[in-house]
Design a protein around this motif. Structure first.
Motif, PDB file in Angstrom:
ATOM      1  N   GLY A  33      37.583  37.215  36.605  1.00 19.79           N
ATOM      2  CA  GLY A  33      37.094  36.795  35.299  1.00 19.79           C
ATOM      3  C   GLY A  33      35.748  37.390  34.942  1.00 19.79           C
ATOM      4  N   GLN A  69      38.797  30.937  40.264  1.00 17.93           N
ATOM      5  CA  GLN A  69      38.195  31.354  39.012  1.00 17.93           C
ATOM      6  C   GLN A  69      36.710  31.700  39.158  1.00 17.93           C
ATOM      7  OE1 GLN A  69      39.023  28.161  36.289  1.00 17.93           O
ATOM      8  NE2 GLN A  69      41.230  28.412  36.430  1.00 17.93           N
ATOM      9  N   ARG A  96      44.606  43.774  42.121  1.00 20.03           N
ATOM     10  CA  ARG A  96      43.497  43.500  41.202  1.00 20.03           C
ATOM     11  C   ARG A  96      42.955  42.099  41.416  1.00 20.03           C
ATOM     12  NH1 ARG A  96      43.596  44.449  34.623  1.00 20.03           N
ATOM     13  NH2 ARG A  96      41.400  43.910  34.234  1.00 20.03           N
ATOM     14  N   SER A  97      41.642  42.002  41.567  1.00 20.53           N
ATOM     15  CA  SER A  97      40.996  40.705  41.677  1.00 20.53           C
ATOM     16  C   SER A  97      40.874  40.081  40.294  1.00 20.53           C
ATOM     17  CB  SER A  97      39.610  40.847  42.300  1.00 20.53           C
ATOM     18  OG  SER A  97      38.888  39.632  42.218  1.00 20.53           O
ATOM     19  N   ARG A  98      41.369  38.878  40.134  1.00 20.75           N
ATOM     20  CA  ARG A  98      41.272  38.162  38.858  1.00 20.75           C
ATOM     21  C   ARG A  98      40.040  37.270  38.896  1.00 20.75           C
ATOM     22  NH1 ARG A  98      44.404  40.780  35.197  1.00 20.75           N
ATOM     23  NH2 ARG A  98      46.377  41.380  36.158  1.00 20.75           N
ATOM     24  N   ASP A 105      36.881  40.709  32.554  1.00 14.87           N
ATOM     25  CA  ASP A 105      37.725  40.424  31.388  1.00 14.87           C
ATOM     26  C   ASP A 105      37.067  40.902  30.092  1.00 14.87           C
ATOM     27  OD1 ASP A 105      39.765  39.249  32.844  1.00 14.87           O
ATOM     28  OD2 ASP A 105      38.897  37.235  32.706  1.00 14.87           O
TER      29      ASP A 105
END
Length: 540
Positions: free
Chosen positions: A406, A16, A402-404, A410
């Motif tokens: 955040g 995260q 896709r890199s999550r 977002d």
């Protein structure tokens, strides 16, 4: 069980951690974009918002330039519509230098192209716009002089979008290519509505215009060679441009992304002439023979074969496109197999840059998006008006996920111009983009990264910035190939240094092919720092 829980929590925390964080609120940047949005909805309002990352004061730290739009006949810009120039003194803070620097125009602003066009050691700036552009020569003392008229670079009467500095004739001087968009006038309003409310009319109502090529005479003036070069006969709605020698013949070529007009791949024939080979290369149209709405474009080696490939951002439903370079024509479109079709279908893409954000040796994609139509969500629930940027991670073979990460990824924006560069000289490439009628977004790279080595070229026989050079670095069993391109992205200009991501390896020998044709080999570079390399007097 306890160890497993701790490990899982640690992994979740790591996953995260944002790859980039928005530092604008703490960086001292008070500039805000204004597009002069009016009840008449002039189309130009939807396409403005340029940005450059450049070292205008030669202190070794990258500064920031933001290009404003401006007021329209019925759309004011409260407080004016000045451009923003911010000096980087270090420490994550920036100082507003716009008024002192003198970068002011009366035109409606679009994009920026920064380079040392006169080879005097200082970075100059060209600002595109309507109804003209402007060239500012760097005085070397933190200020600029407007030399538009004397230099012959006004591009008068045109709606200039992206621009690129490159050496079209290999004479050691940078020439200027301007991607002109469409015939336009504030006095010729085209009124369109949706559900009784004003909206931007389709771009096809605006006839496309030909690009302009200005050859640098070397005496501070430029000659318009558009006709003799063969580009004046190629009208279309051009938005993005990147210069790179795609066929390795020693001449810089141009890929021009165009909106509802076929893209151009301008092969440099030498002798000041260009030939459009986009049809033969199969990059002009979609596989269904449709001219897509191309906005941004960039070049780089995404599949590790040592040849420059292209990526183009398009409208929602059209997919952002990837074209792999097999070393001969046609190119191979891998939009579906690369993952970009699925990843980009709902987005209207603008700025795009190939960048190894995590320094693993593979070029990833950073893309900014944002729709044109305020009421799009009422007609298509799969598409949003404000759209998030995309960080797409390359597996080394030209396939993306896709890199999550955040945070900013977002968050929805009406993003347009995107530039990249290392703002804090730590080897992790940062970025900045402009969003319509909002503060800019400056992104600091916080990713977990491997080793790196940076290179800054200084040409002697070639142009001083080394634009057009090819660099090959041995890294373990791999060879990483990079180019110093002209232009790239959308309305943007980038840090001219090359950062090689090394992963866990150490750098080996570096080979530089200069635009002059001189070949230079440099002993293994030290990792973890930048190296300033000068073009040798003779080929080594």
């Amino acid at each position: 069980m306890r160890l497993a829980a701790i490990a899982a929590a640690a992994f979740a925390s790591y996953a995260q951690t944002p790859a980039f964080i928005n530092i604008t609120p703490t960086a001292g940047i008070g500039w805000r974009h204004c597009n002069g949005q009016s009840p008449q909805r002039f189309l130009i309002e939807s396409t403005t918002g340029g940005v450059a990352i450049l070292d205008f004061d030669n202190d070794g730290r990258m500064d920031l330039l933001f290009v404003n739009g401006g007021p329209t006949p019925d759309g004011p810009c409260p407080g004016g519509a000045r451009h923003g120039l911010y000096r980087n003194p270090g420490g994550g803070r920036f100082v507003d230098m716009a008024q002192a620097a003198g970068l002011a125009t009366s035109s409606y602003g679009m994009g920026a192209a920064a380079a040392d066009y006169d080879n005097d050691g200082d970075t100059d700036v060209y600002l595109s716009g309507y109804p003209s552009g402007a060239l500012f020569r760097n005085n070397g003392d933190g200020s600029f002089t407007d030399v538009t008229t004397v230099s012959g670079t006004a591009n008068a009467g045109e709606w200039g979008a992206s621009a690129a500095w490159f050496d079209s004739d290999n004479d050691g001087r940078l020439d200027l290519f301007i991607a002109n968009y469409a015939a336009f006038s504030f006095g010729d309003s085209k009124r369109c509505q949706f559900d009784g409310k004003p909206v931007y009319c389709a771009q096809t109502l605006y006839p496309g215009r030909p690009p302009r090529l200005l050859r640098n005479r070397g005496d501070g003036t430029f000659a318009d060679v558009s006709a003799s070069a063969g580009v004046a006969s190629l009208p279309g709605r051009a938005l993005g441009v990147v210069a790179v020698d795609y066929d390795s013949d020693g001449w810089q070529d141009l890929f021009v992304a165009r909106d509802a007009s076929p893209n151009l791949l301008l092969r440099n024939l030498g002798g000041g002439r260009f030939e459009d080979v986009a049809l033969e290369a199969e990059v002009a149209y979609s596989p269904g023979a449709v001219a897509r709405a191309g906005m941004g474009v960039d070049a780089g080696d995404v599949d590790g074969d040592g040849r420059p490939d292209f990526v183009v951002t398009n409208f929602d439903g059209e997919y952002h496109a990837v074209y792999l370079n097999p070393g001969r024509l046609p190119f191979r479109e891998t939009t579906v197999s690369s993952g970009l079709a699925a990843l980009t279908r709902p987005y209207v893409g603008w700025g795009v840059r190939m960048v190894d954000y995590d320094n693993d040796g593979d070029l990833d994609l950073l893309i900014v998006n944002g729709h044109l139509h305020e009421m799009i969500e009422r007609t298509n629930r799969t598409v949003s008006y404000r759209e998030p940027p995309l960080l797409l991670v390359n597996d080394g073979q030209g396939r993306f996920t896709r890199s999550r990460s955040g945070g900013v990824f977002d968050t929805g924006y009406l993003a347009r111009g995107l530039a990249v560069g290392d703002l804090d000289n730590d080897g992790a490439v940062d970025a900045a983009f402009v969003s319509l009628n909002d503060p800019p977004v400056v992104l600091r790279n916080e990713s977990s990264r491997g080793n790196w080595a940076g290179v800054r070229l200084r040409g002697t026989a070639s142009n001083r910035d080394g634009i057009g050079a090819r660099l090959r670095l041995r890294v373990g069993a791999r060879t990483l190939t990079r180019w110093i391109t002209g232009g790239g992205s959308f309305l943007a200009s980038h840090d001219g240094r090359v950062v090689f991501g090394l992963g866990e390896s150490a750098p080996g020998e570096l080979e530089i092919l200069w635009p002059s044709g001189r070949l230079q080999r440099v002993a293994p570079l030290a990792a973890g720092r930048y190296h300033e390399l000068f073009e040798p007097a003779n080929t080594e």
